[in-house]
Design a protein around this motif. Structure first.
Motif, short mmCIF file in Angstrom:
data_model
loop_
_atom_site.label_atom_id
_atom_site.label_comp_id
_atom_site.label_asym_id
_atom_site.label_seq_id
_atom_site.Cartn_x
_atom_site.Cartn_y
_atom_site.Cartn_z
N LYS A 144 117.27 -48.65 -42.21
CA LYS A 144 116.99 -49.96 -41.56
C LYS A 144 115.93 -49.63 -40.58
O LYS A 144 114.49 -50.21 -40.54
CB LYS A 144 118.01 -50.72 -41.48
N ALA B 207 114.69 -62.18 -52.60
CA ALA B 207 115.21 -61.66 -51.34
C ALA B 207 115.19 -62.83 -50.35
O ALA B 207 116.50 -62.87 -49.72
CB ALA B 207 114.41 -60.68 -50.79
N GLN C 73 115.27 -51.02 -49.60
CA GLN C 73 116.08 -50.69 -50.91
C GLN C 73 117.07 -49.84 -50.60
O GLN C 73 118.27 -50.18 -51.19
CB GLN C 73 115.17 -50.56 -51.81
N LEU D 293 118.42 -57.25 -43.97
CA LEU D 293 117.56 -56.48 -44.90
C LEU D 293 116.93 -57.21 -45.99
O LEU D 293 115.74 -56.92 -46.53
CB LEU D 293 118.48 -55.48 -45.31
N TYR D 294 117.58 -58.20 -46.60
CA TYR D 294 116.97 -59.05 -47.57
C TYR D 294 115.68 -59.77 -47.03
O TYR D 294 114.83 -60.06 -47.73
CB TYR D 294 117.96 -60.00 -48.42
N TYR E 288 124.45 -51.55 -47.13
CA TYR E 288 124.74 -52.76 -46.76
C TYR E 288 124.10 -53.99 -47.59
O TYR E 288 123.26 -54.64 -47.31
CB TYR E 288 124.20 -52.89 -45.23
N PRO E 289 125.00 -54.15 -48.64
CA PRO E 289 124.40 -55.14 -49.70
C PRO E 289 124.55 -56.56 -49.14
O PRO E 289 124.18 -57.43 -50.01
CB PRO E 289 125.35 -54.92 -51.01
N ASP E 290 125.33 -56.76 -48.26
CA ASP E 290 125.69 -58.08 -47.69
C ASP E 290 124.69 -58.32 -46.33
O ASP E 290 125.38 -59.40 -45.56
CB ASP E 290 126.75 -58.55 -47.63
N ASN E 291 123.79 -57.47 -46.13
CA ASN E 291 123.16 -57.70 -44.81
C ASN E 291 121.79 -58.56 -45.08
O ASN E 291 120.87 -58.45 -45.67
CB ASN E 291 122.67 -56.45 -44.15
N LEU F 141 120.09 -51.18 -48.48
CA LEU F 141 121.02 -52.13 -49.30
C LEU F 141 121.90 -51.49 -49.99
O LEU F 141 122.79 -52.26 -50.22
CB LEU F 141 120.01 -53.12 -50.18
#
Length: 241
Positions: A72, A141, A92, A104-105, A98-101, A95
Motif C-alpha cells: 500500500k 472498485a 492489487q 485500497l479499493y 487486506y481484501p476488506d480495506n 488486496l
C-alpha cells in the motif's frame, strides 16, 4: 552460537528444498528439526509443540500483514509520482492481504480512472475497449469501497465523477453525490459534481438550487463566479424548454 547457526542452516535448507520442488514431507521434517519438535506424544510434549507452531503461525501472520502495508505504501508513492500503472499493481497485491480495506479499493478506482486515459489504441483498431475496461474496473472498485463503508465520501465522490464525466451516466451519479453532500455539507467539489449531474439529467430546478447552495457556501470568489455563470446557463435551458 551453534544453535543459531543450526537454525539458520535449517531455514536455508527449507528454502532451497522448496525452490527445488521437494515434497512437503521433506520441508515439514526440516521445520520440525528447526523447532525441536519431532513426534510429540505426552501431554507436555503436545503442549510444547502447539505453542511452538502457534508462534510460527503468528510470525507468518505478522509478516503477511507487513507485506500488505508495504504494498500500500509503495502504491501511494507511485501515485505521488503519477505512475498509476505501477501503483495499480501494488494495490492489487495489497488486496490479497487486506481484501476488506475500503481505502485500497478507492486507490484502485483512482488509478484505473487515470489508466483509462493512458489506454491509447496503439494498434489503430478503432476500439476503445481497453479504456472502457479500466473505467469499469474503477466503477467496481468504488462500489466495493462504498459497500464496505457506506459513508466513505472520497469513494462516493469518485464514483459520482466517474458516472458524470467518464461513463456519461449522470443519473447513476445522483444518489451517490447526494449522499456525499449530506455527509460533508460544505464539500464544494461534490456540490459542483451534483449540480452538473442534475443538469445533465435535465433536473434544472435541482441544479439551479445546488448552484445557489454553492454560491452561499464557498468563500472563493472564483468558484462563486463559476457557480453563478453555471446557474445562468441552467436557467436559460429551463426557460427555453
Amino acid at each position: 552460537m551453534k544453535k543459531r547457526i543450526f537454525i539458520a542452516g535449517t531455514i536455508f535448507a527449507t528454502v532451497i528444498f522448496a525452490s527445488c520442488g521437494v515434497s512437503n514431507k521433506t520441508i515439514t521434517r526440516y521445520q520440525r528439526l528447526e523447532e525441536g519438535v519431532s513426534s510429540p506424544t505426552t501431554v507436555e510434549e503436545l503442549k510444547t509443540a502447539i505453542k511452538k507452531y502457534q508462534e510460527r503461525v503468528a510470525d507468518i501472520q505478522l509478516a503477511n500483514s507487513q507485506i500488505g502495508i508495504w504494498y500500500k505504501m509503495l502504491g501511494t508513492r507511485y501515485i505521488d509520482q503519477k505512475m498509476y500503472g505501477e501503483a495499480l499493481k501494488c494495490f492489487q497485491e495489497a488486496l490479497k492481504y487486506y481484501p476488506d480495506n475500503q481505502n485500497l479499493y478507492f486507490y484502485v478506482g483512482v488509478c484505473a480512472g487515470y489508466m483509462s486515459h493512458a489506454a491509447l489504441d496503439f494498434g489503430a483498431s478503432g476500439s476503445s475497449e481497453v479504456s472502457y475496461n479500466y473505467l469499469k474496473l474503477a466503477e467496481e472498485a468504488y462500489l466495493r469501497a462504498i459497500a464496505i463503508e457506506e459513508r466513505y465520501v472520497r469513494a462516493l465522490y469518485g464514483l459520482g465523477i466517474l458516472y458524470v464525466y467518464e461513463l456519461e451516466e449522470p443519473e447513476k451519479a445522483i444518489p451517490y453525490l447526494e449522499r456525499a453532500v449530506s455527509i460533508e455539507t460544505r464539500n464544494i467539489d461534490a456540490m459542483f459534481a451534483l449540480a452538473n449531474a442534475y443538469w445533465a439529467s435535465y433536473e434544472f430546478d435541482k441544479s439551479a438550487a445546488m448552484f445557489d447552495k454553492i454560491i452561499a457556501t464557498t468563500k472563493s470568489a472564483e468558484r462563486k463566479a463559476t457557480a453563478e455563470e453555471n446557474k445562468k446557463q441552467v436557467l436559460d435551458a429551463l426557460y427555453s424548454r
